[in-house]
Design a protein around this motif. Sequence first.
Motif, PDB file in Angstrom:
ATOM      1  N   ALA A  29       0.829  -1.211   0.000  1.00 53.74           N
ATOM      2  CA  ALA A  29       0.000   0.000   0.000  1.00 53.74           C
ATOM      3  C   ALA A  29       0.857   1.253   0.000  1.00 53.74           C
ATOM      4  O   ALA A  29       1.955   1.285   0.573  1.00 53.74           O
ATOM      5  N   ASN A  30       0.336   2.271  -0.674  1.00 59.00           N
ATOM      6  CA  ASN A  30       0.954   3.592  -0.697  1.00 59.00           C
ATOM      7  C   ASN A  30       2.386   3.555  -1.219  1.00 59.00           C
ATOM      8  O   ASN A  30       3.234   4.344  -0.802  1.00 59.00           O
ATOM      9  N   GLN A  31       2.642   2.634  -2.096  1.00 55.90           N
ATOM     10  CA  GLN A  31       3.940   2.531  -2.757  1.00 55.90           C
ATOM     11  C   GLN A  31       3.704   2.339  -4.252  1.00 55.90           C
ATOM     12  O   GLN A  31       2.685   1.803  -4.665  1.00 55.90           O
ATOM     13  N   ASP A  32       4.678   2.750  -5.049  1.00 58.84           N
ATOM     14  CA  ASP A  32       4.580   2.510  -6.487  1.00 58.84           C
ATOM     15  C   ASP A  32       4.755   1.017  -6.765  1.00 58.84           C
ATOM     16  O   ASP A  32       5.701   0.394  -6.280  1.00 58.84           O
ATOM     17  N   ALA A  36       0.916  -5.714 -14.452  1.00 60.17           N
ATOM     18  CA  ALA A  36       0.634  -6.148 -15.821  1.00 60.17           C
ATOM     19  C   ALA A  36       1.913  -6.202 -16.660  1.00 60.17           C
ATOM     20  O   ALA A  36       2.076  -5.449 -17.629  1.00 60.17           O
ATOM     21  N   GLY A  37       2.796  -7.091 -16.275  1.00 63.62           N
ATOM     22  CA  GLY A  37       4.039  -7.238 -17.020  1.00 63.62           C
ATOM     23  C   GLY A  37       4.976  -6.064 -16.856  1.00 63.62           C
ATOM     24  O   GLY A  37       5.839  -5.834 -17.711  1.00 63.62           O
ATOM     25  N   LYS A  38       4.790  -5.333 -15.765  1.00 60.44           N
ATOM     26  CA  LYS A  38       5.623  -4.167 -15.433  1.00 60.44           C
ATOM     27  C   LYS A  38       5.482  -3.037 -16.445  1.00 60.44           C
ATOM     28  O   LYS A  38       6.343  -2.168 -16.533  1.00 60.44           O
ATOM     29  N   LEU A  39       4.378  -3.056 -17.193  1.00 63.58           N
ATOM     30  CA  LEU A  39       4.167  -2.000 -18.181  1.00 63.58           C
ATOM     31  C   LEU A  39       3.331  -0.847 -17.630  1.00 63.58           C
ATOM     32  O   LEU A  39       3.110   0.144 -18.312  1.00 63.58           O
ATOM     33  N   MET A  40       2.841  -1.003 -16.407  1.00 56.95           N
ATOM     34  CA  MET A  40       2.106   0.061 -15.723  1.00 56.95           C
ATOM     35  C   MET A  40       2.684   0.244 -14.332  1.00 56.95           C
ATOM     36  O   MET A  40       3.218  -0.698 -13.735  1.00 56.95           O
ATOM     37  N   LEU A  41       2.525   1.460 -13.821  1.00 55.36           N
ATOM     38  CA  LEU A  41       2.935   1.772 -12.452  1.00 55.36           C
ATOM     39  C   LEU A  41       1.717   2.355 -11.743  1.00 55.36           C
ATOM     40  O   LEU A  41       1.125   3.325 -12.226  1.00 55.36           O
ATOM     41  N   ALA A  42       1.341   1.758 -10.609  1.00 58.84           N
ATOM     42  CA  ALA A  42       0.186   2.223  -9.851  1.00 58.84           C
ATOM     43  C   ALA A  42       0.562   2.374  -8.392  1.00 58.84           C
ATOM     44  O   ALA A  42       1.479   1.701  -7.901  1.00 58.84           O
ATOM     45  N   THR A  43      -0.176   3.247  -7.704  1.00 59.09           N
ATOM     46  CA  THR A  43       0.066   3.456  -6.271  1.00 59.09           C
ATOM     47  C   THR A  43      -1.240   3.189  -5.532  1.00 59.09           C
ATOM     48  O   THR A  43      -2.077   4.093  -5.395  1.00 59.09           O
ATOM     49  N   GLU A  60      -3.497  -8.193 -15.294  1.00 59.12           N
ATOM     50  CA  GLU A  60      -3.321  -8.534 -13.881  1.00 59.12           C
ATOM     51  C   GLU A  60      -4.570  -8.116 -13.141  1.00 59.12           C
ATOM     52  O   GLU A  60      -5.147  -7.071 -13.434  1.00 59.12           O
ATOM     53  N   ARG A  61      -4.995  -8.930 -12.200  1.00 59.64           N
ATOM     54  CA  ARG A  61      -6.269  -8.650 -11.515  1.00 59.64           C
ATOM     55  C   ARG A  61      -6.062  -8.491 -10.020  1.00 59.64           C
ATOM     56  O   ARG A  61      -5.360  -9.283  -9.391  1.00 59.64           O
ATOM     57  N   TRP A  62      -6.703  -7.447  -9.470  1.00 57.26           N
ATOM     58  CA  TRP A  62      -6.665  -7.180  -8.034  1.00 57.26           C
ATOM     59  C   TRP A  62      -8.085  -7.234  -7.471  1.00 57.26           C
ATOM     60  O   TRP A  62      -9.067  -7.026  -8.183  1.00 57.26           O
ATOM     61  N   THR A  63      -8.171  -7.497  -6.182  1.00 56.24           N
ATOM     62  CA  THR A  63      -9.425  -7.350  -5.454  1.00 56.24           C
ATOM     63  C   THR A  63      -9.117  -6.931  -4.043  1.00 56.24           C
ATOM     64  O   THR A  63      -8.007  -7.143  -3.531  1.00 56.24           O
ATOM     65  N   ARG A  64     -10.133  -6.350  -3.406  1.00 62.47           N
ATOM     66  CA  ARG A  64      -9.967  -5.944  -2.004  1.00 62.47           C
ATOM     67  C   ARG A  64     -10.730  -6.895  -1.089  1.00 62.47           C
ATOM     68  O   ARG A  64     -10.205  -7.355  -0.084  1.00 62.47           O
ATOM     69  N   ASP A  65     -11.960  -7.194  -1.439  1.00 60.75           N
ATOM     70  CA  ASP A  65     -12.823  -8.006  -0.565  1.00 60.75           C
ATOM     71  C   ASP A  65     -13.165  -9.360  -1.161  1.00 60.75           C
ATOM     72  O   ASP A  65     -13.900 -10.120  -0.548  1.00 60.75           O
ATOM     73  N   VAL A 188     -10.812   4.383  -6.578  1.00 63.45           N
ATOM     74  CA  VAL A 188     -10.303   3.767  -7.801  1.00 63.45           C
ATOM     75  C   VAL A 188      -9.991   4.835  -8.855  1.00 63.45           C
ATOM     76  O   VAL A 188      -8.965   4.761  -9.543  1.00 63.45           O
ATOM     77  N   ARG A 189     -10.853   5.844  -8.971  1.00 66.74           N
ATOM     78  CA  ARG A 189     -10.570   6.929  -9.916  1.00 66.74           C
ATOM     79  C   ARG A 189      -9.272   7.639  -9.559  1.00 66.74           C
ATOM     80  O   ARG A 189      -8.483   8.002 -10.434  1.00 66.74           O
ATOM     81  N   GLN A 190      -9.042   7.834  -8.283  1.00 65.30           N
ATOM     82  CA  GLN A 190      -7.800   8.474  -7.855  1.00 65.30           C
ATOM     83  C   GLN A 190      -6.601   7.600  -8.205  1.00 65.30           C
ATOM     84  O   GLN A 190      -5.565   8.091  -8.664  1.00 65.30           O
ATOM     85  N   LEU A 191      -6.748   6.285  -7.990  1.00 69.34           N
ATOM     86  CA  LEU A 191      -5.674   5.357  -8.344  1.00 69.34           C
ATOM     87  C   LEU A 191      -5.381   5.413  -9.849  1.00 69.34           C
ATOM     88  O   LEU A 191      -4.219   5.509 -10.269  1.00 69.34           O
TER      89      LEU A 191
END
Length: 206
Positions: A29-32, A36-43, A60-65, A188-191
């Motif tokens: 969390a709260n890190q870069d 998806a194959g290291k072609l995107m950077l998300a925080t 690549e797929r993420w979920t929270r709950d 999610v929009r902020q992300l």
Amino acid sequence: MRLVPMAISLFALIGLSVPLAAEWKSVAANQDVRVAGKLMLATPGEGWNTSTARPSDRSERWTRDGLALNELTFFAGVADGEALYFVPAGISKDLPTFRSGMLPTDVVELFEASNRIVLGSSVFAVDNMEPAKLGDHDAVRFSYRYAAQDEGLTRKGEGVAAIVGGQLYLVNFIAPAVHYFERDIAEVRQLIAGVQLHPPKAAEPK
């Protein structure tokens, strides 16, 4: 980390085309984070988990709950002639493929057509499209809703897609319309607003 075990989601419907025993691990969390194959950077914020099972080789797929309640998918570097998803088990119909010359509206139609086949449902409606940015690149933001076959639950989704270097980059969020979509969409929009793209460098001519 506790993930909701049931998952009548897009991921679940793809089912047998991906490993049956997906492994999950927490996303820092709260890190870069490279995705998806290291072609995107998300925080990301806190609480996200990533799966070893993917809807395609370019994602690549993420979920929270748990995937029944929220899923965030990153597609990166989808090349000309490739589909967004693995072909679901039991479906003989070919999935539509991405073309590098597509217009933003074509990309949304590709997404809709792909999901209609994967979900096996005609109940899928695009509600809105508007210009946006994905990283530093011009993009299209689109929102939609659908009800998967035999599920009886309406889900809402929002995606942002850009074509960079002739390849498709797309971030997509899905959650039940009741409670979960509205709870998470602002975060999610902020992300997505902070996502950076790192497309592979084109080979220099010899």
